[in-house]
Write a protein that holds these residues in place. Sequence first.
Motif, PDB file in Angstrom:
ATOM      1  N   ASP A  68       0.851  -1.181   0.000  1.00 62.01           N
ATOM      2  CA  ASP A  68       0.000   0.000   0.000  1.00 62.01           C
ATOM      3  C   ASP A  68       0.888   1.233   0.000  1.00 62.01           C
ATOM      4  N   ARG A  69       0.491   2.222  -0.791  1.00 59.57           N
ATOM      5  CA  ARG A  69       1.232   3.476  -0.874  1.00 59.57           C
ATOM      6  C   ARG A  69       0.271   4.607  -0.569  1.00 59.57           C
ATOM      7  N   LEU A  70       0.641   5.497   0.337  1.00 63.10           N
ATOM      8  CA  LEU A  70      -0.181   6.654   0.668  1.00 63.10           C
ATOM      9  C   LEU A  70      -0.089   7.675  -0.471  1.00 63.10           C
ATOM     10  N   VAL A  71      -1.241   8.156  -0.936  1.00 58.04           N
ATOM     11  CA  VAL A  71      -1.300   9.151  -2.013  1.00 58.04           C
ATOM     12  C   VAL A  71      -1.978  10.401  -1.465  1.00 58.04           C
ATOM     13  N   HIS A  72      -1.308  11.537  -1.583  1.00 62.40           N
ATOM     14  CA  HIS A  72      -1.882  12.827  -1.182  1.00 62.40           C
ATOM     15  C   HIS A  72      -2.631  13.404  -2.378  1.00 62.40           C
ATOM     16  N   LEU A  73      -3.867  13.779  -2.153  1.00 64.91           N
ATOM     17  CA  LEU A  73      -4.761  14.214  -3.233  1.00 64.91           C
ATOM     18  C   LEU A  73      -4.980  15.723  -3.193  1.00 64.91           C
ATOM     19  N   LYS A  74      -4.767  16.380  -4.325  1.00 67.82           N
ATOM     20  CA  LYS A  74      -5.033  17.816  -4.443  1.00 67.82           C
ATOM     21  C   LYS A  74      -6.431  18.077  -4.979  1.00 67.82           C
ATOM     22  N   HIS A  75      -7.028  17.047  -5.603  1.00 68.41           N
ATOM     23  CA  HIS A  75      -8.344  17.175  -6.217  1.00 68.41           C
ATOM     24  C   HIS A  75      -9.207  15.977  -5.796  1.00 68.41           C
ATOM     25  N   PRO A  76     -10.530  16.117  -5.844  1.00 64.64           N
ATOM     26  CA  PRO A  76     -11.386  14.957  -5.584  1.00 64.64           C
ATOM     27  C   PRO A  76     -11.172  13.865  -6.633  1.00 64.64           C
ATOM     28  N   CYS A  77     -11.511  12.650  -6.292  1.00 66.61           N
ATOM     29  CA  CYS A  77     -11.400  11.490  -7.194  1.00 66.61           C
ATOM     30  C   CYS A  77     -12.791  10.957  -7.498  1.00 66.61           C
ATOM     31  N   ILE A  78     -12.864  10.177  -8.575  1.00 63.98           N
ATOM     32  CA  ILE A  78     -14.065   9.389  -8.849  1.00 63.98           C
ATOM     33  C   ILE A  78     -13.743   7.973  -8.397  1.00 63.98           C
ATOM     34  N   GLU A  79     -14.475   7.493  -7.403  1.00 69.44           N
ATOM     35  CA  GLU A  79     -14.239   6.165  -6.849  1.00 69.44           C
ATOM     36  C   GLU A  79     -15.141   5.156  -7.552  1.00 69.44           C
ATOM     37  N   LEU A  80     -14.552   4.065  -8.071  1.00 70.55           N
ATOM     38  CA  LEU A  80     -15.292   3.003  -8.745  1.00 70.55           C
ATOM     39  C   LEU A  80     -15.132   1.723  -7.937  1.00 70.55           C
ATOM     40  N   ARG A  81     -16.230   1.024  -7.647  1.00 73.15           N
ATOM     41  CA  ARG A  81     -16.172  -0.161  -6.792  1.00 73.15           C
ATOM     42  C   ARG A  81     -17.072  -1.285  -7.290  1.00 73.15           C
ATOM     43  N   LYS A  82     -16.638  -2.502  -6.985  1.00 74.66           N
ATOM     44  CA  LYS A  82     -17.458  -3.701  -7.086  1.00 74.66           C
ATOM     45  C   LYS A  82     -16.944  -4.640  -6.009  1.00 74.66           C
ATOM     46  N   GLU A  83     -17.763  -4.860  -4.987  1.00 77.43           N
ATOM     47  CA  GLU A  83     -17.404  -5.687  -3.841  1.00 77.43           C
ATOM     48  C   GLU A  83     -16.083  -5.209  -3.252  1.00 77.43           C
ATOM     49  N   ASP A  84     -15.056  -6.057  -3.193  1.00 74.15           N
ATOM     50  CA  ASP A  84     -13.788  -5.694  -2.549  1.00 74.15           C
ATOM     51  C   ASP A  84     -12.752  -5.142  -3.511  1.00 74.15           C
ATOM     52  N   THR A  85     -13.112  -4.910  -4.735  1.00 77.31           N
ATOM     53  CA  THR A  85     -12.132  -4.427  -5.703  1.00 77.31           C
ATOM     54  C   THR A  85     -12.563  -3.073  -6.259  1.00 77.31           C
ATOM     55  N   GLY A  86     -11.628  -2.400  -6.873  1.00 72.87           N
ATOM     56  CA  GLY A  86     -11.933  -1.120  -7.486  1.00 72.87           C
ATOM     57  C   GLY A  86     -10.733  -0.205  -7.466  1.00 72.87           C
ATOM     58  N   GLY A  87     -11.024   1.076  -7.574  1.00 70.77           N
ATOM     59  CA  GLY A  87      -9.971   2.061  -7.592  1.00 70.77           C
ATOM     60  C   GLY A  87     -10.551   3.449  -7.734  1.00 70.77           C
ATOM     61  N   MET A  88      -9.651   4.380  -8.006  1.00 69.76           N
ATOM     62  CA  MET A  88     -10.057   5.770  -8.133  1.00 69.76           C
ATOM     63  C   MET A  88      -9.470   6.376  -9.398  1.00 69.76           C
ATOM     64  N   ILE A  89     -10.245   7.233 -10.015  1.00 70.70           N
ATOM     65  CA  ILE A  89      -9.793   8.011 -11.152  1.00 70.70           C
ATOM     66  C   ILE A  89      -9.410   9.376 -10.604  1.00 70.70           C
ATOM     67  N   TYR A  90      -8.158   9.770 -10.836  1.00 70.04           N
ATOM     68  CA  TYR A  90      -7.631  10.995 -10.241  1.00 70.04           C
ATOM     69  C   TYR A  90      -7.017  11.906 -11.297  1.00 70.04           C
ATOM     70  N   TRP A  91      -7.373  13.181 -11.246  1.00 70.49           N
ATOM     71  CA  TRP A  91      -6.780  14.197 -12.112  1.00 70.49           C
ATOM     72  C   TRP A  91      -5.506  14.696 -11.444  1.00 70.49           C
ATOM     73  N   ASN A  92      -4.349  14.437 -12.042  1.00 71.54           N
ATOM     74  CA  ASN A  92      -3.078  14.834 -11.425  1.00 71.54           C
ATOM     75  C   ASN A  92      -2.620  16.234 -11.859  1.00 71.54           C
ATOM     76  N   GLY A  93      -3.486  16.951 -12.513  1.00 75.82           N
ATOM     77  CA  GLY A  93      -3.167  18.297 -12.986  1.00 75.82           C
ATOM     78  C   GLY A  93      -2.845  18.342 -14.467  1.00 75.82           C
ATOM     79  N   LYS A  94      -2.537  17.169 -15.048  1.00 81.23           N
ATOM     80  CA  LYS A  94      -2.216  17.075 -16.476  1.00 81.23           C
ATOM     81  C   LYS A  94      -3.085  16.056 -17.198  1.00 81.23           C
ATOM     82  N   ARG A  95      -3.389  14.958 -16.492  1.00 82.01           N
ATOM     83  CA  ARG A  95      -4.180  13.883 -17.110  1.00 82.01           C
ATOM     84  C   ARG A  95      -4.829  13.054 -16.007  1.00 82.01           C
ATOM     85  N   TYR A  96      -5.760  12.197 -16.398  1.00 83.20           N
ATOM     86  CA  TYR A  96      -6.382  11.279 -15.454  1.00 83.20           C
ATOM     87  C   TYR A  96      -5.524  10.041 -15.291  1.00 83.20           C
TER      88      TYR A  96
END
Length: 103
Positions: A68-96
């Motif tokens: 696990d790696r801690l990620v500091h977020l400057k912008h909100p994310c779109i969280e996608l989930r299905k049961e115990d799996t998923g992830g987040m779509i994050y705008w890093n200032g240049k791209r998703y």
Amino acid sequence: MLVTRRATGSQGIIVLHQALAAHHVLGAGSDPKSDILSGNFSWVAYWSLYAKPTTEEVILDANGDLKDRLVHLKHPCIELRKEDTGGMIYWNGKRYIWLHQGC
């Protein structure tokens, strides 16, 4: 906004940036071989906005072990989930980018 690509039936999300005319298609099968953000989001059971300042990302270390790696977020994310799996779509200032969470 949820969308479906007519030619393939692939599902995805269109993101509109405030004050910009451009839009970003994430998922919807635009290029499923390149990465998850160009694939098909039909597996998603629910999605939501995540606005906390940090999150954890699951990565492979140099030995091939999951960490696990801690990620500091400057912008909100779109969280996608299905049961115990998923992830987040994050705008890093240049791209998703995709932040993987769970297996």
